[in-house]
Design a protein around this motif. Structure first.
Motif, PDB file in Angstrom:
ATOM      1  N   UNK A 151       7.551  -1.170  -2.964  1.00 53.68           N
ATOM      2  CA  UNK A 151       6.817  -2.334  -2.486  1.00 53.68           C
ATOM      3  C   UNK A 151       5.385  -1.969  -2.141  1.00 53.68           C
ATOM      4  N   UNK A 152       5.204  -0.753  -1.575  1.00 51.86           N
ATOM      5  CA  UNK A 152       3.871  -0.272  -1.261  1.00 51.86           C
ATOM      6  C   UNK A 152       3.790   1.207  -1.596  1.00 51.86           C
ATOM      7  N   UNK A 153       2.651   1.617  -2.131  1.00 47.95           N
ATOM      8  CA  UNK A 153       2.403   3.026  -2.426  1.00 47.95           C
ATOM      9  C   UNK A 153       1.171   3.453  -1.628  1.00 47.95           C
ATOM     10  N   UNK A 154       1.344   4.474  -0.807  1.00 44.33           N
ATOM     11  CA  UNK A 154       0.232   5.027  -0.032  1.00 44.33           C
ATOM     12  C   UNK A 154      -0.213   6.322  -0.708  1.00 44.33           C
ATOM     13  N   UNK A 155      -1.513   6.510  -0.859  1.00 39.55           N
ATOM     14  CA  UNK A 155      -2.032   7.656  -1.613  1.00 39.55           C
ATOM     15  C   UNK A 155      -3.066   8.408  -0.791  1.00 39.55           C
ATOM     16  N   UNK A 156      -3.153   9.702  -1.048  1.00 44.66           N
ATOM     17  CA  UNK A 156      -4.064  10.558  -0.286  1.00 44.66           C
ATOM     18  C   UNK A 156      -5.398  10.775  -0.985  1.00 44.66           C
ATOM     19  N   UNK A 157      -5.589  10.157  -2.155  1.00 46.10           N
ATOM     20  CA  UNK A 157      -6.872  10.304  -2.844  1.00 46.10           C
ATOM     21  C   UNK A 157      -7.084   9.108  -3.761  1.00 46.10           C
ATOM     22  N   UNK A 158      -8.343   8.753  -4.027  1.00 48.44           N
ATOM     23  CA  UNK A 158      -8.625   7.597  -4.887  1.00 48.44           C
ATOM     24  C   UNK A 158      -8.060   7.746  -6.295  1.00 48.44           C
ATOM     25  N   UNK A 159      -8.087   8.960  -6.865  1.00 47.20           N
ATOM     26  CA  UNK A 159      -7.592   9.121  -8.234  1.00 47.20           C
ATOM     27  C   UNK A 159      -6.095   8.840  -8.324  1.00 47.20           C
ATOM     28  N   UNK A 173      -2.404   1.536  -1.174  1.00 49.88           N
ATOM     29  CA  UNK A 173      -3.272   1.660  -0.003  1.00 49.88           C
ATOM     30  C   UNK A 173      -3.547   3.136   0.284  1.00 49.88           C
ATOM     31  N   UNK A 174      -4.660   3.439   0.948  1.00 53.30           N
ATOM     32  CA  UNK A 174      -4.917   4.831   1.347  1.00 53.30           C
ATOM     33  C   UNK A 174      -3.977   5.253   2.467  1.00 53.30           C
ATOM     34  N   UNK A 175      -3.484   6.481   2.377  1.00 57.98           N
ATOM     35  CA  UNK A 175      -2.661   7.056   3.439  1.00 57.98           C
ATOM     36  C   UNK A 175      -3.555   7.686   4.494  1.00 57.98           C
ATOM     37  N   UNK A 176      -3.099   7.670   5.722  1.00 55.68           N
ATOM     38  CA  UNK A 176      -3.793   8.352   6.818  1.00 55.68           C
ATOM     39  C   UNK A 176      -2.966   9.576   7.178  1.00 55.68           C
ATOM     40  N   UNK A 363      -1.334   2.973  11.164  1.00 59.58           N
ATOM     41  CA  UNK A 363      -1.484   2.683   9.747  1.00 59.58           C
ATOM     42  C   UNK A 363      -0.126   2.530   9.074  1.00 59.58           C
ATOM     43  N   UNK A 364       0.821   3.398   9.439  1.00 54.71           N
ATOM     44  CA  UNK A 364       2.164   3.294   8.865  1.00 54.71           C
ATOM     45  C   UNK A 364       2.828   1.985   9.264  1.00 54.71           C
ATOM     46  N   UNK A 365       2.718   1.615  10.515  1.00 52.46           N
ATOM     47  CA  UNK A 365       3.324   0.364  10.965  1.00 52.46           C
ATOM     48  C   UNK A 365       2.723  -0.847  10.239  1.00 52.46           C
ATOM     49  N   UNK A 366       1.434  -0.787   9.946  1.00 51.89           N
ATOM     50  CA  UNK A 366       0.817  -1.861   9.188  1.00 51.89           C
ATOM     51  C   UNK A 366       1.410  -1.941   7.785  1.00 51.89           C
ATOM     52  N   UNK A 367       1.699  -0.783   7.199  1.00 49.89           N
ATOM     53  CA  UNK A 367       2.300  -0.759   5.868  1.00 49.89           C
ATOM     54  C   UNK A 367       3.737  -1.247   5.876  1.00 49.89           C
ATOM     55  N   UNK A 368       4.393  -1.188   7.030  1.00 49.61           N
ATOM     56  CA  UNK A 368       5.785  -1.612   7.125  1.00 49.61           C
ATOM     57  C   UNK A 368       5.922  -3.121   7.324  1.00 49.61           C
ATOM     58  N   UNK A 369       4.813  -3.806   7.527  1.00 47.17           N
ATOM     59  CA  UNK A 369       4.867  -5.258   7.745  1.00 47.17           C
ATOM     60  C   UNK A 369       5.153  -5.952   6.420  1.00 47.17           C
ATOM     61  N   UNK A 370       5.996  -6.978   6.463  1.00 49.90           N
ATOM     62  CA  UNK A 370       6.311  -7.754   5.256  1.00 49.90           C
ATOM     63  C   UNK A 370       5.288  -8.850   4.998  1.00 49.90           C
ATOM     64  N   UNK A 371       4.350  -9.018   5.892  1.00 51.58           N
ATOM     65  CA  UNK A 371       3.352 -10.084   5.707  1.00 51.58           C
ATOM     66  C   UNK A 371       2.226  -9.620   4.798  1.00 51.58           C
TER      67      UNK A 371
END
Length: 371
Positions: A151-159, A173-176, A363-371
């Motif tokens: 549903x969401x992919x968090x990444x550590x770099x733009x590439x 989304x960018x990972x923190x 940041x993780x909690x924001x990614x866990x939101x279904x909204x």
């Protein structure tokens, strides 16, 4: 909220990051379970953080039979979770296979009670693939599984983000990924330099796993010289599969390089170093670079992956695979104490700007939101 973390084989930054997130959620009153290899649970102390840890043998290489067993085990662990957050491509693909496809999930959830809905699947990718051949082909399949099912992919770099979007990921989304607080050195720089036999020479430190991704052959090429004045002493802290190969080359060419192995005194090494250097093929958000910035030690690194965004204008960036450029950057800095002091101050300022653990949890909690 009920959150299930899935993690594969790790001995470094990924394991520390997952443990930090899990502990942060527990402190905020969430229910957390983590699944992964037994040694990961033991090394990173999940239980001590109030996290229930379930052993799931997620191997570091594809294996059809073992992977099928891991998928079934993950399916049992994540049952009843609101969010499943997998870390790493292997763990992410196994978690994706353990959960129903989106269409199946939508059909099955019609009319189901709130607690019965399919968990949100979040996958953080901490590394890019730098190998080719069969391994590269297999990991390409895993990338497509994650891109299409998460549903969401968090990444550590733009590439990495661009690649996953191109493969069909809908929400990238960018990972923190912050470094933990850096402890104060326990020894003086003089004591550390004496232990390493640096004498009056500049000390160039690299903190890295001895693996293909880290570009250590380029580092040795740079260390070989020529140098204006006494050659610096290059010290590499870390272990890995390339130790024997590196050791043989260092001995054969009599390079000014020492292999320190794994160390628990990195803050001491950073305080003693003239500069810290990375010659990596690729990096995401390397904790060792973040720690170096926090320590106020000058940084020279290759301009790859997430490094430019992490370092900003507080370090010297060079092209990957160019030992002459790397050596020139080191030479300029070790030859001019004033220049070294300016880069040290810039690193310290950048270190103060980096996100902390609370930022990562939010940041993780924001990614866990279904909204």
């Amino acid at each position: 909220m009920r959150v299930a973390y899935v993690v594969g084989t790790t001995t470094g930054g990924t394991g520390r990051h997952v443990r930090m997130l899990a502990a942060g959620l527990v402190r905020r009153g969430h229910r957390v379970v983590a699944a992964g290899p037994r040694e990961v649970g033991e090394q990173f102390g999940f239980s001590a953080a109030g996290v229930r840890f379930v052993e799931v043998p997620v191997s570091d290489r594809p294996h059809p039979v073992n992977d099928a067993r891991a998928v079934l085990a993950v399916r049992r662990v994540v049952r009843g979770a609101d969010v499943v957050h997998a870390h790493g491509l292997r763990a992410g693909a196994l978690a994706a296979l353990a959960m129903p496809r989106r269409a199946e999930a939508a059909s099955a959830s019609l009319g189901a009670p709130e607690g019965a809905r399919v968990p949100l699947l979040v996958v953080t990718l901490h590394n890019a693939l730098t190998a080719g051949g069969f391994v590269g082909a297999v990991y390409g399949v895993l990338e497509r599984i994650v891109a299409r099912r998460a549903d969401r992919v968090l990444v550590v770099s733009p590439d990495l983000g661009e690649r996953m979007s191109a493969l069909g990921a809908r929400d990238v989304r960018p990972a923190v990924v912050p470094a933990p607080p850096l402890r104060e050195p326990r020894r003086t720089p003089g004591e550390v330099r004496a232990e390493l036999g640096a004498g009056d020479r500049p000390l160039v430190l690299t903190v890295a796993r001895l693996a293909q991704q880290k570009g250590l052959e380029t580092l040795l090429d740079a260390a070989a010289g020529p140098w204006q004045g006494p050659p610096p002493l290059f010290a590499i802290a870390g272990e890995g599969p390339l130790r024997g190969e590196l050791r043989r080359r260092i001995d054969a060419e009599r390079l000014p390089v020492v292999l320190l192995g794994n160390r628990d005194d990195v803050p001491d090494l950073l305080a003693a170093a003239t500069v810290a250097v990375w010659a990596s093929r690729w990096e995401g958000l390397p904790l060792s670079v973040s720690e170096t910035l926090k320590a106020g030690t000058p940084v020279i690194a290759t301009a790859v992956g997430g490094v430019p965004g992490l370092v900003g204008d507080a370090g010297i960036l060079v092209p990957y695979g160019d030992p002459a450029a790397l050596r020139s950057a080191v030479q300029d800095l070790v030859s001019d104490p004033g220049e070294a002091a300016r880069w040290a101050a810039a690193a310290a300022r950048r270190g103060e700007e980096l996100p902390g653990e609370d930022d990562a949890v939010r940041s993780a909690l924001a990614a866990y939101s279904r909204s």
